[in-house]
Motif scaffolding. Structure first.
Motif, PDB file in Angstrom:
ATOM      1  N   MET A 116      91.310  38.023  51.766  1.00  0.00           N
ATOM      2  CA  MET A 116      90.259  38.733  51.083  1.00  0.00           C
ATOM      3  C   MET A 116      90.771  40.086  50.594  1.00  0.00           C
ATOM      4  SD  MET A 116      86.285  39.209  51.824  1.00  0.00           S
ATOM      5  CE  MET A 116      86.260  37.557  52.303  1.00  0.00           C
ATOM      6  N   TRP A 151      92.393  39.717  47.256  1.00  0.00           N
ATOM      7  CA  TRP A 151      91.465  39.663  46.130  1.00  0.00           C
ATOM      8  C   TRP A 151      90.987  41.060  45.750  1.00  0.00           C
ATOM      9  CZ3 TRP A 151      90.838  35.924  42.840  1.00  0.00           C
ATOM     10  CH2 TRP A 151      91.139  34.628  43.223  1.00  0.00           C
ATOM     11  N   ALA A 152      90.727  41.894  46.747  1.00  0.00           N
ATOM     12  CA  ALA A 152      90.294  43.265  46.471  1.00  0.00           C
ATOM     13  C   ALA A 152      91.376  44.030  45.705  1.00  0.00           C
ATOM     14  CB  ALA A 152      89.946  43.980  47.764  1.00  0.00           C
ATOM     15  N   LEU A 212      84.557  43.668  47.924  1.00  0.00           N
ATOM     16  CA  LEU A 212      85.470  42.812  48.691  1.00  0.00           C
ATOM     17  C   LEU A 212      86.201  43.602  49.771  1.00  0.00           C
ATOM     18  CD1 LEU A 212      86.991  40.554  45.911  1.00  0.00           C
ATOM     19  CD2 LEU A 212      85.405  39.884  47.709  1.00  0.00           C
TER      20      LEU A 212
END
Length: 55
Positions: free
Chosen positions: A1, A4-5, A34
């Protein structure tokens, strides 16, 4: 995650560099959301590990 940020943060920086303000703002917002979700999940996993007593 977290990956993705960082990806959305890079997209926001590139969009801002080329003058696309709307896309940059939206990407920065998604990256921020995110990132905070990642931090919350990280804290929850740390608390769960401490409570369960696993090393």
């Amino acid at each position: 995650m977290l990956r993705w940020a960082v990806t959305f943060l890079i997209i926001a920086l590139i969009a801002a560099l080329f003058g696309f303000g709307g896309i940059a703002g939206a990407s920065a917002g998604v990256a921020q959301i995110l990132f905070f979700i990642f931090v919350a999940l990280f804290v929850i996993s740390l608390v769960a590990r401490v409570v369960s007593g696993r090393s």
